[in-house]
Design an enzyme around this catalytic site. Sequence first.
Site, mmCIF file in Angstrom:
data_model
loop_
_atom_site.group_PDB
_atom_site.id
_atom_site.type_symbol
_atom_site.label_atom_id
_atom_site.label_comp_id
_atom_site.label_asym_id
_atom_site.label_seq_id
_atom_site.Cartn_x
_atom_site.Cartn_y
_atom_site.Cartn_z
ATOM 1 N N GLU A 225 19.417 -51.545 -23.524
ATOM 2 C CA GLU A 225 19.839 -51.544 -22.108
ATOM 3 C C GLU A 225 19.994 -52.963 -21.576
ATOM 4 O OE1 GLU A 225 16.959 -49.678 -19.543
ATOM 5 O OE2 GLU A 225 18.211 -49.860 -17.753
ATOM 6 N N LYS A 227 21.174 -55.921 -18.594
ATOM 7 C CA LYS A 227 20.922 -56.145 -17.179
ATOM 8 C C LYS A 227 21.593 -57.431 -16.741
ATOM 9 C CE LYS A 227 17.078 -55.791 -13.959
ATOM 10 N NZ LYS A 227 15.822 -55.110 -13.735
ATOM 11 N N ASP A 258 22.775 -48.895 -17.227
ATOM 12 C CA ASP A 258 22.040 -48.541 -16.012
ATOM 13 C C ASP A 258 22.958 -48.862 -14.841
ATOM 14 O OD1 ASP A 258 20.361 -49.028 -13.622
ATOM 15 O OD2 ASP A 258 18.678 -48.677 -14.965
ATOM 16 N N HIS A 261 22.685 -52.161 -12.890
ATOM 17 C CA HIS A 261 22.589 -53.421 -13.634
ATOM 18 C C HIS A 261 23.877 -54.225 -13.724
ATOM 19 C CE1 HIS A 261 18.626 -52.306 -15.890
ATOM 20 N NE2 HIS A 261 18.549 -52.172 -14.577
ATOM 21 N N HIS A 285 21.472 -44.710 -17.578
ATOM 22 C CA HIS A 285 20.376 -44.613 -16.622
ATOM 23 C C HIS A 285 21.063 -44.508 -15.278
ATOM 24 C CE1 HIS A 285 16.524 -46.482 -18.526
ATOM 25 N NE2 HIS A 285 16.795 -45.277 -18.975
ATOM 26 N N ASP A 295 16.819 -49.205 -7.490
ATOM 27 C CA ASP A 295 16.327 -47.939 -8.043
ATOM 28 C C ASP A 295 16.022 -46.894 -6.985
ATOM 29 O OD1 ASP A 295 16.189 -48.440 -11.040
ATOM 30 O OD2 ASP A 295 15.081 -50.164 -10.286
#
Length: 417
Positions: A225, A227, A258, A261, A285, A295
């Site tokens: 993942e 970012k 995600d 991100h 995500h 989030d």
Amino acid sequence: MTIKESYELAKKEYQKWGINVDEVLEQLKKVPVSIHCWQGDDVGGFEVKKGAFSGGIDVTGNYPGKARTPNELRSDLEKALSLIPGKHRVNLHAIYAETNGEVVERDQLEPKHFENWVNWAKKNELGLDFNPTLFSHEKATDGLTLSHPNQEIREFWINHCIAVRKIAEYFGKELGTPALTNIWIPDGYKDMPSDRLTPRVRLKESLDKIFEEKIDEQYNIDAIESKLFGIGSESYVVGSHEFYLGYALKNNKLCLLDTGHYHPTETVSNKISSMLLFSDKLALHVSRPVRWDSDHVVTLDDELKEIALEIVRNDALDKVMIGLDFFDASINRVAAWTIGTRNMIKAILYAMLVPNEHLKQLQEEGNFTERLALIEEFKTYPFGAIWHYYCEQMGVPVKETWLEDVKKYEYEVLLKR
Ligand code: RNT
Ligand code: ZN
């Protein structure tokens, strides 16, 4: 009018466009969403020797009733699952190990520390997914893990990831469905780096070591993942999108995207079709960034619908592994799971109830007027009636009635904690 009567009327509207709603609902039942356990306890985990919360992320709020033990967390998850239609998966982190009061270092974790989770998953017919935890730990206090200049620290985290992959293999074997193991690391710098390359070279080497041992994809699937920035890594993140995209393509791993991100106007929905041209699968995500990678609980917003449309109209439901990632401690946590997961499922249903082939055709013909007109008109088609019927049929509360269940649970269970 009953739910069923509204459904029958709505169904006719979609039928006119050649959409078979009964078939759509059958298909929807088969789409699993991986529900992240960490919404239930604010990414705390149950380690005996708990490190201070860290890792470039933050949880705000102090709503009462957070899960303090694995049993409480499982009970809260069961409550949420009883309000969500369909069969799904639960996503665990290494810090949710159960070690019987003993301190077990993260590089020493074993399948036995997750036996209770596996038994619980079997009982509830759930698949499990997994994550190594490379934050909230004394060996991650400077925000560096797999790319750390100190070899001992790197090795500790490499061994942790290896241990986690073996535990995931055990999940896959026991549950008959492969676990997705997703590696996310916080590594980066608060201020301008003087060297972007060296940490990336080290991360690449660390990943190579972690993946040296081959695990049958029937049991475990590896994802990485990326970012863009984090709290304390505002200027540089080692595991950037390009880094992992390259690594994944070269080493046959899954990229996990995600939705929080990327740059604020950069969307994950626009990446799916490109990435699936070059890899068989990818993972998500689904989160909701508000100004930053915050989030927030997933809502049924335009980007969520667009992500679902990209998955559905490109026939990619088997290729995109949908997982959630949000943690809001300012509202009831069971409600947070319920809202976010129901929204994810709603978005997929929404996407299935759009005449996608027709709209594609219009674009091919250059008929952009009709394309826009229909996309807009479909937004007010009686999608809600179909969703309510789906919930009823799946034996979960219809409309907002699930809130009563949550309030009762809060009163009887959560407030007593
Ligand atoms: C952090 C990443 C990561 C975590 C979880 C807890 O920015 O999104 O996925 O949120 O592993
Ligand atoms: Zn994430």
